[in-house]
Design a protein around this motif. Structure first.
Motif, PDB file in Angstrom:
ATOM      1  N   PRO A  96      36.505 -21.463   6.382  1.00 36.87           N
ATOM      2  CA  PRO A  96      36.590 -21.011   4.206  1.00 36.87           C
ATOM      3  C   PRO A  96      35.236 -20.944   4.017  1.00 36.87           C
ATOM      4  CG  PRO A  96      36.789 -23.953   5.647  1.00 36.87           C
ATOM      5  CD  PRO A  96      36.855 -22.468   6.318  1.00 36.87           C
ATOM      6  N   VAL A  97      34.700 -20.330   3.192  1.00 40.22           N
ATOM      7  CA  VAL A  97      34.102 -19.214   2.922  1.00 40.22           C
ATOM      8  C   VAL A  97      32.850 -20.285   2.947  1.00 40.22           C
ATOM      9  CG1 VAL A  97      32.980 -18.077   0.398  1.00 40.22           C
ATOM     10  CG2 VAL A  97      35.265 -17.989   1.320  1.00 40.22           C
ATOM     11  N   ALA A  98      32.594 -21.978   2.085  1.00 39.48           N
ATOM     12  CA  ALA A  98      31.526 -22.801   2.119  1.00 39.48           C
ATOM     13  C   ALA A  98      30.953 -22.818   3.474  1.00 39.48           C
ATOM     14  CB  ALA A  98      31.903 -23.710   1.396  1.00 39.48           C
ATOM     15  N   ASP A  99      31.594 -23.061   4.122  1.00 42.52           N
ATOM     16  CA  ASP A  99      31.424 -23.175   5.721  1.00 42.52           C
ATOM     17  C   ASP A  99      30.264 -22.096   6.140  1.00 42.52           C
ATOM     18  OD1 ASP A  99      31.893 -25.388   5.620  1.00 42.52           O
ATOM     19  OD2 ASP A  99      33.500 -25.451   7.041  1.00 42.52           O
ATOM     20  N   ILE A 100      30.773 -20.844   6.285  1.00 44.60           N
ATOM     21  CA  ILE A 100      30.206 -19.285   6.176  1.00 44.60           C
ATOM     22  C   ILE A 100      28.847 -19.349   4.986  1.00 44.60           C
ATOM     23  CG2 ILE A 100      30.286 -17.086   6.217  1.00 44.60           C
ATOM     24  CD1 ILE A 100      33.638 -16.985   6.414  1.00 44.60           C
ATOM     25  N   VAL A 101      28.282 -19.761   4.373  1.00 46.86           N
ATOM     26  CA  VAL A 101      27.423 -19.318   3.456  1.00 46.86           C
ATOM     27  C   VAL A 101      26.728 -20.914   3.982  1.00 46.86           C
ATOM     28  CG1 VAL A 101      26.495 -19.725   1.128  1.00 46.86           C
ATOM     29  CG2 VAL A 101      28.767 -18.590   1.263  1.00 46.86           C
ATOM     30  N   TYR A 227      26.585 -16.533  -4.525  1.00 44.76           N
ATOM     31  CA  TYR A 227      28.100 -17.534  -4.043  1.00 44.76           C
ATOM     32  C   TYR A 227      28.402 -18.622  -5.069  1.00 44.76           C
ATOM     33  CZ  TYR A 227      30.763 -21.617  -2.068  1.00 44.76           C
ATOM     34  OH  TYR A 227      31.834 -22.194  -2.201  1.00 44.76           O
ATOM     35  N   ALA A 228      27.046 -19.400  -5.624  1.00 47.80           N
ATOM     36  CA  ALA A 228      27.430 -20.492  -6.623  1.00 47.80           C
ATOM     37  C   ALA A 228      27.985 -19.326  -7.786  1.00 47.80           C
ATOM     38  CB  ALA A 228      26.172 -20.948  -7.118  1.00 47.80           C
ATOM     39  N   GLU A 229      26.797 -18.345  -8.032  1.00 45.29           N
ATOM     40  CA  GLU A 229      27.531 -16.883  -9.450  1.00 45.29           C
ATOM     41  C   GLU A 229      29.095 -16.853  -8.965  1.00 45.29           C
ATOM     42  OE1 GLU A 229      26.071 -13.956 -11.943  1.00 45.29           O
ATOM     43  OE2 GLU A 229      24.680 -15.483 -10.880  1.00 45.29           O
ATOM     44  N   THR A 230      29.116 -16.522  -8.279  1.00 43.93           N
ATOM     45  CA  THR A 230      30.736 -16.149  -7.972  1.00 43.93           C
ATOM     46  C   THR A 230      31.870 -16.981  -7.057  1.00 43.93           C
ATOM     47  OG1 THR A 230      30.430 -15.206  -5.917  1.00 43.93           O
ATOM     48  CG2 THR A 230      29.518 -13.804  -6.965  1.00 43.93           C
ATOM     49  N   HIS A 231      31.119 -18.017  -7.071  1.00 43.28           N
ATOM     50  CA  HIS A 231      33.114 -18.448  -6.602  1.00 43.28           C
ATOM     51  C   HIS A 231      32.394 -20.003  -7.006  1.00 43.28           C
ATOM     52  CE1 HIS A 231      32.599 -15.382  -3.810  1.00 43.28           C
ATOM     53  NE2 HIS A 231      33.924 -15.970  -2.651  1.00 43.28           N
ATOM     54  N   SER A 232      31.904 -21.238  -6.486  1.00 42.96           N
ATOM     55  CA  SER A 232      31.707 -22.310  -7.593  1.00 42.96           C
ATOM     56  C   SER A 232      30.113 -22.828  -7.384  1.00 42.96           C
ATOM     57  CB  SER A 232      32.699 -23.223  -7.243  1.00 42.96           C
ATOM     58  OG  SER A 232      32.151 -23.096  -5.643  1.00 42.96           O
ATOM     59  N   PRO A 233      29.562 -23.760  -8.138  1.00 40.21           N
ATOM     60  CA  PRO A 233      28.522 -24.333  -7.915  1.00 40.21           C
ATOM     61  C   PRO A 233      29.385 -25.249  -7.151  1.00 40.21           C
ATOM     62  CG  PRO A 233      29.610 -24.530 -10.086  1.00 40.21           C
ATOM     63  CD  PRO A 233      30.223 -24.013  -9.468  1.00 40.21           C
ATOM     64  N   SER A 234      27.908 -25.451  -5.995  1.00 36.35           N
ATOM     65  CA  SER A 234      28.266 -26.419  -4.802  1.00 36.35           C
ATOM     66  C   SER A 234      26.343 -27.075  -4.533  1.00 36.35           C
ATOM     67  CB  SER A 234      28.661 -25.089  -3.957  1.00 36.35           C
ATOM     68  OG  SER A 234      27.139 -24.810  -3.494  1.00 36.35           O
ATOM     69  N   THR A 235      26.277 -27.227  -3.444  1.00 33.59           N
ATOM     70  CA  THR A 235      25.274 -28.110  -2.710  1.00 33.59           C
ATOM     71  C   THR A 235      24.614 -27.486  -2.117  1.00 33.59           C
ATOM     72  OG1 THR A 235      26.485 -28.330  -0.838  1.00 33.59           O
ATOM     73  CG2 THR A 235      26.572 -30.536  -2.487  1.00 33.59           C
ATOM     74  N   LEU A 236      24.897 -26.057  -2.695  1.00 31.06           N
ATOM     75  CA  LEU A 236      23.708 -25.059  -1.741  1.00 31.06           C
ATOM     76  C   LEU A 236      23.049 -24.959  -1.949  1.00 31.06           C
ATOM     77  CD1 LEU A 236      26.760 -22.664  -1.290  1.00 31.06           C
ATOM     78  CD2 LEU A 236      25.915 -24.085   0.922  1.00 31.06           C
ATOM     79  N   LYS A 237      22.044 -25.172  -3.769  1.00 33.39           N
ATOM     80  CA  LYS A 237      21.447 -25.127  -4.618  1.00 33.39           C
ATOM     81  C   LYS A 237      19.997 -25.188  -3.702  1.00 33.39           C
ATOM     82  CE  LYS A 237      23.626 -24.635  -8.436  1.00 33.39           C
ATOM     83  NZ  LYS A 237      23.951 -24.746 -10.246  1.00 33.39           N
ATOM     84  N   GLU A 238      19.710 -27.121  -2.296  1.00 35.05           N
ATOM     85  CA  GLU A 238      18.948 -27.208  -2.172  1.00 35.05           C
ATOM     86  C   GLU A 238      17.259 -26.198  -1.646  1.00 35.05           C
ATOM     87  OE1 GLU A 238      17.142 -30.355   0.514  1.00 35.05           O
ATOM     88  OE2 GLU A 238      19.051 -30.294  -0.064  1.00 35.05           O
ATOM     89  N   THR A 239      16.633 -25.757  -1.452  1.00 31.71           N
ATOM     90  CA  THR A 239      15.959 -24.910  -1.404  1.00 31.71           C
ATOM     91  C   THR A 239      15.374 -25.367   0.285  1.00 31.71           C
ATOM     92  OG1 THR A 239      14.382 -24.489  -2.255  1.00 31.71           O
ATOM     93  CG2 THR A 239      16.141 -23.366  -3.346  1.00 31.71           C
ATOM     94  N   PRO A 240      14.794 -24.317   0.512  1.00 26.33           N
ATOM     95  CA  PRO A 240      14.307 -25.085   2.030  1.00 26.33           C
ATOM     96  C   PRO A 240      12.536 -24.970   1.753  1.00 26.33           C
ATOM     97  CG  PRO A 240      14.746 -22.477   2.507  1.00 26.33           C
ATOM     98  CD  PRO A 240      15.675 -22.937   1.714  1.00 26.33           C
ATOM     99  N   THR A 241      11.963 -25.965   2.837  1.00 25.84           N
ATOM    100  CA  THR A 241      10.378 -26.076   2.564  1.00 25.84           C
ATOM    101  C   THR A 241       9.917 -26.314   3.672  1.00 25.84           C
ATOM    102  OG1 THR A 241      10.529 -28.612   2.857  1.00 25.84           O
ATOM    103  CG2 THR A 241      10.558 -27.739   0.690  1.00 25.84           C
ATOM    104  N   TRP A 242       9.092 -25.728   3.667  1.00 30.27           N
ATOM    105  CA  TRP A 242       8.014 -25.008   5.030  1.00 30.27           C
ATOM    106  C   TRP A 242       6.805 -26.248   4.868  1.00 30.27           C
ATOM    107  CZ3 TRP A 242      11.469 -21.615   3.514  1.00 30.27           C
ATOM    108  CH2 TRP A 242      12.219 -21.136   4.782  1.00 30.27           C
TER     109      TRP A 242
END
Length: 242
Positions: A96-101, A227-242
């Motif tokens: 699935p594309v979401a898994d690849i992303v 991905y969000a713009e071209t496929h679907s909104p998802s839970t991928l928006k969370e950004t990493p922190t250091w």
């Protein structure tokens, strides 16, 4: 007695050698079919067969017609056996594309941050060569996205981690495929490509500046945003922190 290589194999070896030696780089066009045939002393059908093989390997993309984008353009450099096996696995499984992303986000945020933190600073020459190639306004969206996918592989290569590099190289075709499929959802493709160019430059600038936080956040936003713009909104928006 050793078996003589077939004519198309001679063409294939010549082009592969040029790629490995740096005579040809991503973004370059192959010489015209007629020129290669004359230079190598083979028939044009042998050149066409070699080009088909290279396209099957994902090293070049071809486009018919005339103009600056016609012909065969280099989109990648040869990779090792592990990446080839990974590519076959990805193609066979149809992940699935979401898994690849999500996999990209895990790998690439760490790649970018690691490059920024590395001492001595890693060479970004391959990535900057691809940036220059992608800045060519004559590229069509398919050519641009093929170079885009290779740009992300180049960052992995710069890390020096052979396993990570093989994984990214193995995912390259899948990344290019979903990126291209998503273009149909983009109203202004030219504007999209301009934004992607700017994001690529911003990622490299953060790495070169040694800013691990900015490098990780920028590449995460770059991947998740497309991905969000071209496929679907998802839970991928969370950004990493250091």
């Amino acid at each position: 007695m050793p078996v003589e290589p077939r004519a198309w194999e001679l063409v294939l070896r010549h082009i592969e050698r040029e790629l490995l030696d740096g005579g040809l780089q991503p973004g370059d066009h192959l010489p015209p079919e007629r020129t290669l045939a004359a230079d190598l002393g083979v028939g044009r059908s042998s050149v066409r067969e070699a080009v088909r093989v290279l396209e099957g390997f994902g090293l070049i993309r071809t486009q018919t017609g005339s103009g600056p984008s016609a012909g065969a353009i280099i989109v990648a450099t040869p990779q090792g056996g592990m990446s080839a096996l990974m590519r076959l696995q990805v193609a066979a499984q149809g992940f699935p594309v979401a898994d690849i992303v999500k996999t990209r986000l895990l790998l690439e945020t760490q790649i970018a941050a690691g490059l920024a933190e590395a001492s001595p600073a890693p060479s970004l020459d391959a990535a900057t060569t691809l940036l220059a190639a992608m800045d060519d306004d004559a590229l069509n969206p398919a050519e641009f996205l093929a170079l885009d996918a290779q740009f992300h592989v180049a960052l992995a290569e710069a890390s020096g981690n052979q396993v990570v590099t093989a994984m990214m190289a193995g995912l390259r075709d899948a990344v290019e495929s979903y990126a291209l499929a998503g273009l149909s959802a983009v109203a202004d493709q030219g504007l999209m490509l301009e934004r992607l160019r700017a994001e690529h430059h911003g990622i490299v600038e953060a790495i070169a500046a040694g800013d691990a936080a900015a490098a990780g956040i920028r590449i995460h936003a770059h991947i998740a945003g497309y991905y969000a713009e071209t496929h679907s909104p998802s839970t991928l928006k969370e950004t990493p922190t250091w």
